[in-house]
Each structure stands twice: as structure tokens, then as C-alpha cells.
Design a protein around this motif. Structure first.
Motif, PDB file in Angstrom:
ATOM      1  N   VAL A   1       0.841  -1.197   0.000  1.00  0.00           N
ATOM      2  CA  VAL A   1       0.000   0.000   0.000  1.00  0.00           C
ATOM      3  C   VAL A   1       0.877   1.248   0.000  1.00  0.00           C
ATOM      4  O   VAL A   1       0.596   2.212  -0.711  1.00  0.00           O
ATOM      5  CB  VAL A   1      -0.983  -0.011   1.197  1.00  0.00           C
ATOM      6  CG1 VAL A   1      -1.720   1.320   1.319  1.00  0.00           C
ATOM      7  CG2 VAL A   1      -1.977  -1.160   1.051  1.00  0.00           C
ATOM      8  N   LEU A   2       1.960   1.213   0.769  1.00  0.00           N
ATOM      9  CA  LEU A   2       2.885   2.340   0.809  1.00  0.00           C
ATOM     10  C   LEU A   2       3.388   2.687  -0.590  1.00  0.00           C
ATOM     11  O   LEU A   2       3.356   3.846  -1.003  1.00  0.00           O
ATOM     12  CB  LEU A   2       4.061   2.011   1.725  1.00  0.00           C
ATOM     13  CG  LEU A   2       5.240   2.980   1.686  1.00  0.00           C
ATOM     14  CD1 LEU A   2       4.837   4.335   2.215  1.00  0.00           C
ATOM     15  CD2 LEU A   2       6.401   2.413   2.459  1.00  0.00           C
ATOM     16  N   VAL A   3       3.847   1.702  -1.326  1.00  0.00           N
ATOM     17  CA  VAL A   3       4.361   1.946  -2.677  1.00  0.00           C
ATOM     18  C   VAL A   3       3.264   2.532  -3.560  1.00  0.00           C
ATOM     19  O   VAL A   3       3.495   3.491  -4.305  1.00  0.00           O
ATOM     20  CB  VAL A   3       4.952   0.660  -3.286  1.00  0.00           C
ATOM     21  CG1 VAL A   3       5.217   0.819  -4.772  1.00  0.00           C
ATOM     22  CG2 VAL A   3       6.227   0.273  -2.556  1.00  0.00           C
ATOM     23  N   GLN A   4       2.065   1.983  -3.467  1.00  0.00           N
ATOM     24  CA  GLN A   4       0.975   2.495  -4.294  1.00  0.00           C
ATOM     25  C   GLN A   4       0.628   3.942  -3.950  1.00  0.00           C
ATOM     26  O   GLN A   4       0.390   4.761  -4.842  1.00  0.00           O
ATOM     27  CB  GLN A   4      -0.259   1.606  -4.150  1.00  0.00           C
ATOM     28  CG  GLN A   4      -0.062   0.221  -4.757  1.00  0.00           C
ATOM     29  CD  GLN A   4      -1.267  -0.649  -4.581  1.00  0.00           C
ATOM     30  OE1 GLN A   4      -2.300  -0.388  -5.187  1.00  0.00           O
ATOM     31  NE2 GLN A   4      -1.157  -1.671  -3.752  1.00  0.00           N
ATOM     32  N   VAL A   5       0.629   4.283  -2.669  1.00  0.00           N
ATOM     33  CA  VAL A   5       0.332   5.659  -2.253  1.00  0.00           C
ATOM     34  C   VAL A   5       1.450   6.595  -2.699  1.00  0.00           C
ATOM     35  O   VAL A   5       1.187   7.703  -3.167  1.00  0.00           O
ATOM     36  CB  VAL A   5       0.101   5.745  -0.728  1.00  0.00           C
ATOM     37  CG1 VAL A   5      -0.027   7.189  -0.269  1.00  0.00           C
ATOM     38  CG2 VAL A   5      -1.145   4.955  -0.338  1.00  0.00           C
ATOM     39  N   LEU A   6       2.708   6.162  -2.571  1.00  0.00           N
ATOM     40  CA  LEU A   6       3.822   7.005  -2.999  1.00  0.00           C
ATOM     41  C   LEU A   6       3.781   7.265  -4.501  1.00  0.00           C
ATOM     42  O   LEU A   6       4.077   8.375  -4.948  1.00  0.00           O
ATOM     43  CB  LEU A   6       5.161   6.356  -2.624  1.00  0.00           C
ATOM     44  CG  LEU A   6       5.530   6.382  -1.150  1.00  0.00           C
ATOM     45  CD1 LEU A   6       6.766   5.523  -0.893  1.00  0.00           C
ATOM     46  CD2 LEU A   6       5.751   7.808  -0.656  1.00  0.00           C
ATOM     47  N   ILE A   7       3.410   6.266  -5.269  1.00  0.00           N
ATOM     48  CA  ILE A   7       3.366   6.426  -6.727  1.00  0.00           C
ATOM     49  C   ILE A   7       2.196   7.298  -7.151  1.00  0.00           C
ATOM     50  O   ILE A   7       2.347   8.212  -7.956  1.00  0.00           O
ATOM     51  CB  ILE A   7       3.316   5.054  -7.428  1.00  0.00           C
ATOM     52  CG1 ILE A   7       4.666   4.348  -7.237  1.00  0.00           C
ATOM     53  CG2 ILE A   7       2.988   5.195  -8.917  1.00  0.00           C
ATOM     54  CD1 ILE A   7       4.690   2.907  -7.693  1.00  0.00           C
ATOM     55  N   ASN A   8       1.004   7.009  -6.615  1.00  0.00           N
ATOM     56  CA  ASN A   8      -0.169   7.786  -7.000  1.00  0.00           C
ATOM     57  C   ASN A   8      -1.249   7.587  -5.943  1.00  0.00           C
ATOM     58  O   ASN A   8      -2.031   6.633  -6.008  1.00  0.00           O
ATOM     59  CB  ASN A   8      -0.676   7.358  -8.377  1.00  0.00           C
ATOM     60  CG  ASN A   8      -1.847   8.195  -8.852  1.00  0.00           C
ATOM     61  OD1 ASN A   8      -2.346   9.066  -8.144  1.00  0.00           O
ATOM     62  ND2 ASN A   8      -2.296   7.928 -10.062  1.00  0.00           N
ATOM     63  N   ALA A   9      -1.305   8.507  -5.003  1.00  0.00           N
ATOM     64  CA  ALA A   9      -2.257   8.389  -3.890  1.00  0.00           C
ATOM     65  C   ALA A   9      -3.700   8.342  -4.382  1.00  0.00           C
ATOM     66  O   ALA A   9      -4.546   7.683  -3.773  1.00  0.00           O
ATOM     67  CB  ALA A   9      -2.071   9.546  -2.915  1.00  0.00           C
TER      68      ALA A   9
END
Length: 190
Positions: free
Chosen positions: A162-170
Motif C-alpha cells: 500500500v505504501l508503494v501504491q500511495v507514494l506512486i499515485n495516492a
């Protein structure tokens, strides 16, 4: 505080302001009110100090996340409401901690060249898994190490993903409600 702690706190501030790759020794000295010689004396070099600062900052973020679960408990939330409250907090904190979280990727890139960085990451991941097992399910990792690793690993995988997904495009990352629905669907199919 002594110079050692001043340097560490100054380096943590620099990670938030400049990130890992752009922080210089002079930046840390200015932020800490110390001198250049203190870095070598207390940490053996700039890389060791930055790694210690990154470890401290990520640990602080992890403890903040653990606090979110405990606060949900204190509010009397259970089940999906507790789970979703935690995930909303986790997603919300990514913005505030973004520079440090991005710096972890710098550390990942160094781990094949630095035994110290690899050790820091391995120990940090183990500690995080144990923390999640304990906070979410009350599992004592000393008494149930295998169970703590299994359950903690699932939470760590979710957090990392989830962290990676939020960092890429919240805006395109899963919501807490999405995670609850997915978890229910997966559990129903087992």
C-alpha cells in the motif's frame, strides 16, 4: 543532548527536508549545531549517520502507525472499523513522512554493497513484523515466534504494498474500504 544525539536528530530533520541522497555533512552540521569532526567521531562517517537517521525516522513512523491501532482500540473500535481506521491513518501519514519513506528506497539500493545497511533492513523488517503481530493480534513474539512472523509478515506485505501504491499515485491507491473488501473476498475463498 550530546553531540551524538544532536547529530542524529539533525540528520533526521535533513532527511525530511532534503531526502537521503541530497543531504550533505554540512547540512547535518548546520541542523545539529555541531561540527564536521563530530560525524566521524560519533558515527565513523556520513553513511553510518544517515543510515542511523533513516532507521530512527522509519522506527518513529512505525511507532506512530502502531499508536493508530492502539488509539482505535481505545476508541472501542473492533473488526473492520478498527482495520479501516488504521489504514486511513497509514495512508494519511505517507504524505507527512514521504521524504523518509522515499529514502528507504535509497537504502534498498545500497543493501547489496553494504552489510551494515542490509543488517539494518533485515533487523528493521523483523522488528516491524513482530510489532504488527503484537499490536494487531496481541501475539507475543517471544512466546510465539513462528505465529508472530507469519501474521506480521502478512501485515508488513500489506503495508509495503500500500505504501508503494500511495507514494506512486495516492489518488489511484486502494482505500481502507478497498482493503477490507479484498481481505473479505480472499478469506471467503480459502
Amino acid at each position: 543532548m550530546g553531540h551524538r544525539e544532536d547529530l542524529l536528530e539533525g540528520a533526521v530533520r535533513c532527511l525530511y527536508e532534503k531526502g537521503y541522497a541530497r543531504t550533505t555533512a554540512r547540512d547535518i552540521v548546520e541542523a545539529s549545531g555541531t561540527n564536521l569532526g563530530s560525524i566521524g567521531y560519533h558515527y565513523g562517517g556520513m553513511a553510518n549517520l544517515l543510515n542511523a537517521a533513516l532507521e530512527r525516522a522509519v522506527e518513529n513512523w512505525g511507532m506512530e502507525l502502531a499508536g493508530a491501532v492502539l488509539n482505535a482500540d481505545a476508541e472501542g473500535l473492533t473488526g473492520a472499523a478498527r482495520f479501516e481506521t488504521y489504514w486511513q491513518h497509514m495512508i494519511d501519514t505517507v504524505t507527512a513522512h514521504r521524504p523518509v519513506l522515499m529514502a528507504t528506497f535509497d537504502a534498498f539500493l545500497q543493501m547489496d554493497r553494504s552489510a551494515e545497511v542490509r543488517k539494518m533492513l533485515v533487523n528493521g523488517m523483523r522488528d516491524a513484523r513482530h510489532l504488527w503481530a503484537q499490536v494487531f493480534h496481541g501475539i507475543d513474539p517471544e512466546l510465539e515466534p513462528v505465529r508472530a512472523d507469519q501474521i506480521g509478515s502478512l501485515y508488513q506485505a500489506l503495508i509495503s504494498g500500500v505504501l508503494v501504491q500511495v507514494l506512486i499515485n495516492a489518488d489511484d491507491a486502494p482505500t481502507p474500504q478497498d482493503l477490507t473488501a479484498a481481505l473479505r473476498a480472499v478469506a471467503a475463498s480459502l
